[in-house]
Scaffold this motif. Structure first.
Motif, short mmCIF file in Angstrom:
data_model
loop_
_atom_site.label_atom_id
_atom_site.label_comp_id
_atom_site.label_asym_id
_atom_site.label_seq_id
_atom_site.Cartn_x
_atom_site.Cartn_y
_atom_site.Cartn_z
N LEU A 223 60.78 46.88 14.39
CA LEU A 223 60.67 48.17 13.72
C LEU A 223 60.76 49.30 14.74
CD1 LEU A 223 60.32 49.78 11.13
CD2 LEU A 223 57.84 49.55 11.42
N THR A 224 60.17 49.13 15.90
CA THR A 224 60.26 50.16 16.95
C THR A 224 61.71 50.41 17.33
OG1 THR A 224 58.07 49.60 17.78
CG2 THR A 224 59.52 50.76 19.29
N MET A 225 62.49 49.36 17.43
CA MET A 225 63.91 49.52 17.78
C MET A 225 64.66 50.27 16.67
SD MET A 225 64.42 45.67 19.31
CE MET A 225 66.16 45.74 19.69
N VAL A 226 64.35 49.94 15.43
CA VAL A 226 64.99 50.62 14.29
C VAL A 226 64.60 52.09 14.28
CG1 VAL A 226 65.07 50.76 11.76
CG2 VAL A 226 65.16 48.51 12.90
N GLU A 227 63.32 52.38 14.48
CA GLU A 227 62.86 53.77 14.49
C GLU A 227 63.49 54.56 15.65
OE1 GLU A 227 58.50 53.15 12.38
OE2 GLU A 227 58.62 53.19 14.57
N ASP A 228 63.58 53.95 16.83
CA ASP A 228 64.21 54.62 17.97
C ASP A 228 65.68 54.93 17.68
OD1 ASP A 228 61.81 54.54 19.37
OD2 ASP A 228 62.40 52.84 20.65
N VAL B 133 63.87 63.29 13.09
CA VAL B 133 63.42 62.14 12.30
C VAL B 133 61.96 61.82 12.64
CG1 VAL B 133 63.75 59.67 11.89
CG2 VAL B 133 65.74 61.17 12.12
N THR B 134 61.16 61.70 11.60
CA THR B 134 59.78 61.23 11.71
C THR B 134 59.71 59.88 11.02
OG1 THR B 134 58.98 63.50 11.61
CG2 THR B 134 57.38 61.77 11.14
N CYS B 135 59.03 58.93 11.63
CA CYS B 135 58.94 57.58 11.07
C CYS B 135 57.50 57.22 10.76
CB CYS B 135 59.51 56.55 12.06
SG CYS B 135 61.24 56.82 12.48
N ILE C 12 71.42 51.98 -0.13
CA ILE C 12 72.21 51.27 0.87
C ILE C 12 71.50 49.96 1.14
CG2 ILE C 12 73.10 51.28 3.23
CD1 ILE C 12 73.05 54.40 3.02
N CYS C 13 72.21 48.86 0.95
CA CYS C 13 71.59 47.56 1.19
C CYS C 13 72.61 46.59 1.75
CB CYS C 13 70.94 47.01 -0.08
SG CYS C 13 72.05 46.64 -1.43
N GLY C 14 72.10 45.66 2.56
CA GLY C 14 72.93 44.57 3.06
C GLY C 14 73.56 44.78 4.42
N PHE C 15 73.29 45.89 5.07
CA PHE C 15 73.91 46.18 6.36
C PHE C 15 72.91 46.12 7.52
CE2 PHE C 15 76.68 48.18 3.24
CZ PHE C 15 77.90 47.63 3.60
N GLY C 16 71.78 45.46 7.30
CA GLY C 16 70.78 45.36 8.35
C GLY C 16 70.24 46.73 8.71
N SER C 17 69.88 46.88 9.96
CA SER C 17 69.29 48.15 10.40
C SER C 17 70.30 49.29 10.38
CB SER C 17 68.68 48.00 11.79
OG SER C 17 69.68 47.68 12.73
N LYS C 18 71.59 48.98 10.40
CA LYS C 18 72.61 50.02 10.32
C LYS C 18 72.49 50.82 9.02
CE LYS C 18 77.53 50.88 10.86
NZ LYS C 18 77.47 51.96 11.80
#
Length: 147
Positions: free
Chosen positions: A28-33, A46-48, A124-130
């Motif tokens: 999750l940290t990687m996604v937020e970064d 962006v605030t997470c 948006i679904c199915g594209f992973g963290s992208k």
């Protein structure tokens, strides 16, 4: 600078270790970064926030009214059960994009129903963290169309 809240629900704190065959190996940290960096490139701050508690998610959505210009939400399993989250998104009148890392429509039938979709400008679904970055792009387009 536009403000966007990225809100993650239950079990997303376990990204990277929870079912990596479905959700990948990113934390999750990687996604937020990645969201913060991509947001910055779009001129968006962006605030997470992540919570496993429905009430905390509701409070965050309510607090976003008048503060945030957009909302990206991955409500996890609450997507399929929470009328309260849907009502909150409707009530704050903030452009909202629903995100899921997996394709919820290709999974178990109970995952095919999204209460949030009724209140969101898109899903948006199915594209992973992208998917989060695509959601930021979509909100940036929404902001540009309104200005």
């Amino acid at each position: 600078m536009k403000q966007v809240l990225v809100l993650n629900g239950p079990n997303l704190n376990l990204l990277g270790t929870r079912q990596p065959e479905v959700y990948g190996h990113e934390t999750l940290t990687m996604v937020e970064d990645a969201c913060r960096a991509h947001g910055q490139s779009l001129g968006i701050e962006v605030t997470c926030l992540q919570s496993n508690h429905e009430g905390a998610l509701l409070d965050a959505i309510h607090a976003a009214k008048g503060v945030q210009d957009g909302l990206i939400i991955n409500a996890g399993a609450y997507t399929h059960t929470s009328i309260a989250l849907m009502d909150a998104v409707f009530s704050v009148e903030i452009p909202t994009v629903e995100v899921h890392m997996s394709n919820i429509h290709a999974r178990e039938s109970f995952r095919h129903v999204s209460y949030l979709a009724k209140a969101a400008v898109g899903q948006i679904c199915g594209f992973g963290s992208k998917g989060y970055l695509l959601a930021l792009d979509a909100l940036a387009d929404q902001f540009q169309q309104k200005s």
